[in-house]
Design an enzyme around this catalytic site. Structure first.
Site, PDB file in Angstrom:
ATOM      1  N   GLY A  37      42.890  46.525  35.907  1.00  0.00           N
ATOM      2  CA  GLY A  37      41.480  46.841  35.742  1.00  0.00           C
ATOM      3  C   GLY A  37      40.672  46.340  36.907  1.00  0.00           C
ATOM      4  O   GLY A  37      41.205  45.751  37.850  1.00  0.00           O
ATOM      5  N   GLU A  53      41.121  52.680  37.824  1.00  0.00           N
ATOM      6  CA  GLU A  53      41.629  51.336  38.118  1.00  0.00           C
ATOM      7  C   GLU A  53      43.117  51.209  37.787  1.00  0.00           C
ATOM      8  O   GLU A  53      43.877  50.644  38.567  1.00  0.00           O
ATOM      9  CB  GLU A  53      40.835  50.274  37.352  1.00  0.00           C
ATOM     10  CG  GLU A  53      39.481  49.985  37.948  1.00  0.00           C
ATOM     11  CD  GLU A  53      39.540  49.203  39.257  1.00  0.00           C
ATOM     12  OE1 GLU A  53      40.610  48.657  39.614  1.00  0.00           O
ATOM     13  OE2 GLU A  53      38.502  49.134  39.936  1.00  0.00           O
ATOM     14  N   GLU A  57      45.962  50.515  40.754  1.00  0.00           N
ATOM     15  CA  GLU A  57      46.722  49.264  40.758  1.00  0.00           C
ATOM     16  C   GLU A  57      48.186  49.432  40.396  1.00  0.00           C
ATOM     17  O   GLU A  57      48.998  48.588  40.761  1.00  0.00           O
ATOM     18  CB  GLU A  57      46.065  48.256  39.807  1.00  0.00           C
ATOM     19  CG  GLU A  57      44.709  47.811  40.307  1.00  0.00           C
ATOM     20  CD  GLU A  57      44.060  46.758  39.452  1.00  0.00           C
ATOM     21  OE1 GLU A  57      44.673  46.301  38.450  1.00  0.00           O
ATOM     22  OE2 GLU A  57      42.923  46.360  39.774  1.00  0.00           O
ATOM     23  N   GLU A 100      53.158  42.689  41.570  1.00  0.00           N
ATOM     24  CA  GLU A 100      54.194  43.239  40.689  1.00  0.00           C
ATOM     25  C   GLU A 100      53.524  44.083  39.627  1.00  0.00           C
ATOM     26  O   GLU A 100      52.421  43.769  39.180  1.00  0.00           O
ATOM     27  CB  GLU A 100      54.983  42.132  39.984  1.00  0.00           C
ATOM     28  CG  GLU A 100      55.893  41.327  40.860  1.00  0.00           C
ATOM     29  CD  GLU A 100      56.634  40.278  40.045  1.00  0.00           C
ATOM     30  OE1 GLU A 100      57.461  40.666  39.179  1.00  0.00           O
ATOM     31  OE2 GLU A 100      56.371  39.083  40.271  1.00  0.00           O
TER      32      GLU A 100
END
Length: 143
Positions: A37, A53, A57, A100
């Site tokens: 987020g 988001e 990501e 990760e």
């Protein structure tokens, strides 16, 4: 005349796959595990922001199901809107913001997180229940 307090609005997506695993990131900046987020942009809806988001990501495209909680960091003035999502496509891939990215069993995922962020995943994991919670925290601990 006093100035109005400044707040930031963020969004986070708690996505579950068909096996009940949750999509989590380990942040580049602080090494903490969280749901993906970030800050909501001015020209987007909260739902658009969470889809953007999560994809930025993680590389996973999601669809928003529902709002599962509202959380305020009293120290930083950040109000977070957290949504339960389900994946549509893509494979977890690290990014500039995520060292990760992984699909993690729910309990193993929340064990990696500080309480202020683990509760967001727990709240989103409920299939149904009471109205959306509004929780406050100091960045780590629920207050």
């Amino acid at each position: 005349m006093t100035e109005s307090p400044l707040h930031s609005v963020s969004v986070a997506g708690v996505a579950f796959d068909e096996d009940g695993r949750v999509l989590l990131i380990r942040r580049q900046d602080n090494g903490q595990w969280q749901a993906p987020g970030g800050v909501l942009e001015l020209a987007e809806t909260p739902q658009q922001g969470v889809v953007r988001e999560v994809f930025e990501e993680t590389g996973v495209l999601v669809e928003v199901e529902r709002l599962t909680g509202v959380y305020k960091n009293l120290v930083k003035g950040v109000v977070a809107l957290v949504f339960r999502c389900h994946p549509i496509s893509g494979q977890p891939t690290s990014s500039d913001e995520a060292a990760e990215v992984a699909w993690v069993p729910l309990n193993a995922g929340t064990d990696r997180m500080n309480p202020a962020f683990a509760v967001r995943v727990f709240d989103a994991s409920r299939e149904a229940g009471p109205p959306v919670p509004c929780r406050i925290h100091d960045g780590v601990h629920l207050l």
